[in-house]
Design an enzyme around this catalytic site. Structure first.
Site, PDB file in Angstrom:
ATOM      1  N   ARG A 193      97.018  15.836  -0.872  1.00  0.00           N
ATOM      2  CA  ARG A 193      98.138  15.085  -1.064  1.00  0.00           C
ATOM      3  C   ARG A 193      97.989  13.549  -1.708  1.00  0.00           C
ATOM      4  O   ARG A 193      97.217  12.915  -1.223  1.00  0.00           O
ATOM      5  CB  ARG A 193      99.338  15.238  -0.215  1.00  0.00           C
ATOM      6  CG  ARG A 193      99.833  16.565  -0.048  1.00  0.00           C
ATOM      7  CD  ARG A 193     101.190  16.323   0.944  1.00  0.00           C
ATOM      8  NE  ARG A 193     100.661  16.335   2.316  1.00  0.00           N
ATOM      9  CZ  ARG A 193     100.645  15.097   2.913  1.00  0.00           C
ATOM     10  NH1 ARG A 193     101.368  13.910   2.319  1.00  0.00           N
ATOM     11  NH2 ARG A 193     100.081  14.882   4.166  1.00  0.00           N
TER      12      ARG A 193
ATOM     13  N   TYR B 268      95.941  20.856  -6.094  1.00  0.00           N
ATOM     14  CA  TYR B 268      96.056  20.791  -4.651  1.00  0.00           C
ATOM     15  C   TYR B 268      97.310  21.306  -4.027  1.00  0.00           C
ATOM     16  O   TYR B 268      98.530  20.849  -4.416  1.00  0.00           O
ATOM     17  CB  TYR B 268      95.709  19.438  -4.120  1.00  0.00           C
ATOM     18  CG  TYR B 268      95.667  19.542  -2.628  1.00  0.00           C
ATOM     19  CD1 TYR B 268      94.826  20.272  -1.824  1.00  0.00           C
ATOM     20  CD2 TYR B 268      96.715  18.964  -2.016  1.00  0.00           C
ATOM     21  CE1 TYR B 268      94.807  20.306  -0.600  1.00  0.00           C
ATOM     22  CE2 TYR B 268      97.156  19.017  -0.698  1.00  0.00           C
ATOM     23  CZ  TYR B 268      95.977  19.579   0.122  1.00  0.00           C
ATOM     24  OH  TYR B 268      96.185  19.849   1.742  1.00  0.00           O
TER      25      TYR B 268
ATOM     26  N   LYS C 244     105.952  21.362   0.497  1.00  0.00           N
ATOM     27  CA  LYS C 244     106.450  20.012   0.806  1.00  0.00           C
ATOM     28  C   LYS C 244     107.562  19.514   0.167  1.00  0.00           C
ATOM     29  O   LYS C 244     108.292  18.926   0.323  1.00  0.00           O
ATOM     30  CB  LYS C 244     105.060  18.876   0.959  1.00  0.00           C
ATOM     31  CG  LYS C 244     103.949  19.505   1.720  1.00  0.00           C
ATOM     32  CD  LYS C 244     104.166  19.479   3.334  1.00  0.00           C
ATOM     33  CE  LYS C 244     102.783  19.888   3.856  1.00  0.00           C
ATOM     34  NZ  LYS C 244     103.041  20.072   5.228  1.00  0.00           N
TER      35      LYS C 244
ATOM     36  N   HIS D 271     109.187  18.898   9.543  1.00  0.00           N
ATOM     37  CA  HIS D 271     107.650  19.115   9.291  1.00  0.00           C
ATOM     38  C   HIS D 271     107.383  19.502  10.790  1.00  0.00           C
ATOM     39  O   HIS D 271     106.437  18.773  11.480  1.00  0.00           O
ATOM     40  CB  HIS D 271     107.141  17.768   9.208  1.00  0.00           C
ATOM     41  CG  HIS D 271     105.435  18.119   8.640  1.00  0.00           C
ATOM     42  ND1 HIS D 271     104.604  16.987   8.618  1.00  0.00           N
ATOM     43  CD2 HIS D 271     104.836  19.102   8.088  1.00  0.00           C
ATOM     44  CE1 HIS D 271     103.454  17.274   8.246  1.00  0.00           C
ATOM     45  NE2 HIS D 271     103.569  18.705   7.949  1.00  0.00           N
TER      46      HIS D 271
ATOM     47  N   SER E 160     100.421  15.650   9.209  1.00  0.00           N
ATOM     48  CA  SER E 160      99.173  16.686   8.558  1.00  0.00           C
ATOM     49  C   SER E 160      97.781  16.150   9.258  1.00  0.00           C
ATOM     50  O   SER E 160      97.592  15.295   9.479  1.00  0.00           O
ATOM     51  CB  SER E 160      99.178  16.362   7.248  1.00  0.00           C
ATOM     52  OG  SER E 160     100.246  16.557   6.446  1.00  0.00           O
TER      53      SER E 160
ATOM     54  N   CYS F 165      97.053  17.019  12.283  1.00  0.00           N
ATOM     55  CA  CYS F 165      97.081  16.566  13.655  1.00  0.00           C
ATOM     56  C   CYS F 165      97.410  17.674  14.645  1.00  0.00           C
ATOM     57  O   CYS F 165      97.949  17.375  15.944  1.00  0.00           O
ATOM     58  CB  CYS F 165      98.157  15.537  13.823  1.00  0.00           C
ATOM     59  SG  CYS F 165      97.607  13.887  13.036  1.00  0.00           S
TER      60      CYS F 165
ATOM     61  N   ASP G 166     104.141  24.736  10.080  1.00  0.00           N
ATOM     62  CA  ASP G 166     104.314  23.518   9.349  1.00  0.00           C
ATOM     63  C   ASP G 166     105.889  23.252   9.077  1.00  0.00           C
ATOM     64  O   ASP G 166     105.924  21.965   8.950  1.00  0.00           O
ATOM     65  CB  ASP G 166     103.628  23.858   7.894  1.00  0.00           C
ATOM     66  CG  ASP G 166     103.441  22.331   7.185  1.00  0.00           C
ATOM     67  OD1 ASP G 166     102.756  21.811   7.826  1.00  0.00           O
ATOM     68  OD2 ASP G 166     103.529  22.424   5.946  1.00  0.00           O
TER      69      ASP G 166
ATOM     70  N   ARG H  52      91.056  24.137   2.941  1.00  0.00           N
ATOM     71  CA  ARG H  52      92.019  24.653   3.494  1.00  0.00           C
ATOM     72  C   ARG H  52      91.867  26.284   3.475  1.00  0.00           C
ATOM     73  O   ARG H  52      91.134  26.652   2.331  1.00  0.00           O
ATOM     74  CB  ARG H  52      93.360  24.399   2.712  1.00  0.00           C
ATOM     75  CG  ARG H  52      93.806  23.044   2.677  1.00  0.00           C
ATOM     76  CD  ARG H  52      94.504  23.108   3.833  1.00  0.00           C
ATOM     77  NE  ARG H  52      94.828  21.262   4.147  1.00  0.00           N
ATOM     78  CZ  ARG H  52      95.951  20.918   4.808  1.00  0.00           C
ATOM     79  NH1 ARG H  52      96.760  21.658   5.376  1.00  0.00           N
ATOM     80  NH2 ARG H  52      96.022  19.436   5.016  1.00  0.00           N
TER      81      ARG H  52
END
Ligand code: GDP
Ligand code: PGA
Ligand code: MN
Length: 601
Positions: free
Chosen positions: A75, A214, A223, A243, A265, A267, A290, A383
């Site tokens: 991002r 991406y 998002k 989130h 993100s 974590c 998420d 990812r």
């Protein structure tokens, strides 16, 4: 092109007009409507394989390897804008530009940007198609990679159009990689543009994205819609778009609790959502990894749903010993892997998958790689994109449009120091203070420096679609409007605290089930806690260490509240609230005063 439009599988006049207008501006060679069928999905995949963008994996069913342009891997927060009418409504934490000015810039960028390419129209819904008010969107994109990924991450296609009829509201989500092709010009495997914009228009409930392929920049249902735009809707309508992962926890006696957790993100959301408990008799099932939308039910409790249909997880660190359920999910097929390494026998590998790396790999740059190369085989933000139904421990309630009632909310970050393993808040306002002052070391999920401590309120810093001060007030108001007994209890966790030698003080992953157990025991009044200046931490002996080679003394270090560390934290919190400015809710300033007083400041 007009012919394709005439054959459009909808009679929604506003949508047809927008698609026609967009095609006229971006001048693609053709327009394709995404119908959500397996046949069309496979056809797009076949085209991506033929173009060299995808490599079919021999070792996983219907799964593909893909490498992005090395500059398009995460991002781009510095290129992300909240274009509210009034600058104050974007607040001090977002980039802002006047919406008219931004629309003009974007229009210039979009002019002719799909030349030589196909324009895809993806009708989608975030959340349940049969929700009381389905959350529709339509993404226009010139990237087949985006289409394939959106088909995994959201419910797409004709069934959505049918439900929309001719009048449904939807979020127009415009995306282009910004790489027009001149006649005869050869394409590259991952076309993109150095100029990038990720733009949200909160009042218009509209998204415009340019230049990147991406995930977080290009899969606009995720998002951009489900957090940035939805957070604005939630503010206006009295709910929460967060989130957060959602998990179902069943105790050995059969007690069920639903827990939501917000971590920045990279974590640990996906890992906690799929956790395999190490303590006997406890069971975790996944609802989301998420995003959580939480609304009050008729019973006065907060009910959460996961608006997504897929998992878009960080690959490195995902292995059979850390997250076996994610490994099983990606093995089940239908996955796209981006920026990981490719094995010689047609499988994927990344750092942390197995203790030892294979002797030879093709790295994410497409180069030969061996363990002695001295480089990472996979990008740290590489990812996997996998249908959520692949998750072997998916809770059956996942598909319930009502969602599940949340008993506890965990906030957490990545901090080497200061933040204990787990702290229980005193009440909703104190919990909101914990969330509002959440801090974490930056990760590779966004471009920029890694490992820098920053405030990441409710793990939403890059995703709050409005003024962060108003967002904090919204959280306070949600609490005020509710019956205190029915609100989730709020906890603050940190799996990443280190000892003097730099080692983790807590083993993490499956062992985090011990912390979940303590949380449930607290909810039920079955565990003791010690009151400290920052909240309640586990009393000695109250957190189950049975079968773990961690002593009570070591645990004491992990849950220790160090007054000196906290005294050093206070100016950072103060600075943060100064940045938020006059919109900082008074109740949070009162919380800070209370904390200072308890620390003797
Ligand atoms: P998400 O982006 O929030 O979903 O984060 P992930 O669950 O994908 O995890 C991001 C990274 O943190 C991965 O490399 C994980 O291996 C690592 N991680 C997740 N949970 C833990 C934990 O409990 N302890 C430690 N030390 N690392 C973790
Ligand atoms: P995550 O976000 O790191 O929270 O999974 C995905 C993204 O950055 O696009
Ligand atoms: Mn994740």
């Amino acid at each position: 092109m007009t012919e394709t439009l005439a054959e459009a599988p909808t009679t929604h006049p506003q949508m047809l007009a927008w698609v026609a207008e967009t095609a006229a501006l971006t001048t693609p060679d053709r327009v394709v409507w995404i119908d959500g069928s397996a046949g069309q999905h496979q056809q797009l995949i076949d085209e991506l394989v033929a173009a060299g963008t995808f490599v079919k994996l021999a070792k996983k069913p219907n799964s593909y390897w893909c490498a992005s342009d090395p500059t398009d891997v995460a991002r781009v927060e510095d290129r992300t804008f909240i274009c509210s009418v009034d600058e104050a409504d974007a607040g001090p934490t977002n980039n802002w530009m006047d919406p008219g000015e931004m629309r003009a810039i974007m229009k210039d960028l979009y002019r002719g940007c799909m030349k030589g390419r196909t324009m895809y129209v993806i009708p989608f819904v975030m959340g349940h198609l049969d929700a009381e008010k389905p959350m529709f969107g339509v993404e226009i994109t010139d990237s087949p990679y985006v289409v394939v990924s959106m088909n995994v991450m959201a419910k797409t296609g004709t069934r959505v159009l049918e439900k929309m009829g001719e009048t449904a509201d939807y979020v127009p989500a415009m995306h282009s990689i910004g790489a027009p092709l001149e006649p005869g010009q050869a394409d590259v495997a991952w076309p993109c543009n150095d100029t990038k914009y990720i733009v949200q228009f909160p009042e218009a409930r509209e998204i415009q994205s340019f230049g990147s392929g991406y995930g977080g920049n290009a899969l606009l249902g995720k998002k951009c819609y489900s957090l940035r735009i939805a957070s604005v809707m939630a503010r206006d309508e009295g709910w929460l778009a967060e989130h957060m992962l959602i998990l179902k926890l069943t105790s050995p006696t059969g007690t069920v609790k639903y827990i939501a957790a917000a971590f920045p993100s990279a974590c640990g959301k996906t890992n906690l959502a799929m956790l395999e408990p190490t303590i006997p008799g406890w069971k975790v099932e996944t609802l989301g990894d998420d995003i959580a939308w939480m609304r009050f039910g008729k019973d006065g409790r907060l009910w959460a749903t996961n608006p997504e249909n897929g998992l878009f997880g960080v690959a490195p660190g995902t292995g059979w010993d850390t997250n076996p359920n994610a490994m099983r999910a990606i093995d089940a097929g239908g996955s796209v892997f981006t920026n990981v390494a490719l094995t010689d026998d047609g499988d994927v590998w990344w750092e942390g998958m197995t203790p030892e790396a294979p002797a030879h790999l093709t790295d994410w740059h497409g180069n030969d790689w061996t363990p002695s190369s001295g480089t990472l085989s996979s990008h740290p933000n590489s990812r996997f994109c996998t249908p959520i139904r692949n998750c072997p421990i998916l809770a059956p309630e996942y598909d319930d449009p009502q969602g599940v009632p949340i008993s506890a909310i965990l906030f957490g970050g990545r901090r080497k120091t200061t933040i204990p393993l787990v702290t229980e808040s005193r009440d909703w306002t104190h919990g909101t203070f914990m969330g509002a002052t959440l801090s974490s070391e930056t990760t590779a999920a966004a471009t920029g420096a890694v490992g820098v401590v920053r405030r990441d309120p409710m793990a939403m810093l890059p995703f709050i679609g409005y003024n962060a001060g108003d967002y904090f007030q919204h959280w306070i108001d949600v609490g005020k409007g509710a019956d205190a007994d029915k609100l989730p209890k709020i906890f603050y966790v940190n799996w990443f605290r280190r000892d003097a030698d730099g080692g983790f003080l807590w083993p993490g992953f499956g062992e985090n089930s011990r912390v979940l157990k303590w949380v449930v025991d607290r909810l039920e009044g079955n565990a003791a806690a010690v009151e400290t200046p920052i909240g309640h931490v586990p009393a000695p002996g109250s957190l189950d260490l049975e079968g773990l080679s961690l002593s009570e003394a070591e645990l004491a270090q992990a849950v220790h509240v160090d007054a000196e560390e906290w005294k050093a934290e206070i100016p950072l919190i103060q600075e943060w609230f100064d940045k938020i400015g006059e919109k900082t809710p008074t109740s949070l300033l009162t919380e800070l005063d209370g904390l200072k007083a308890r620390l003797g400041l």
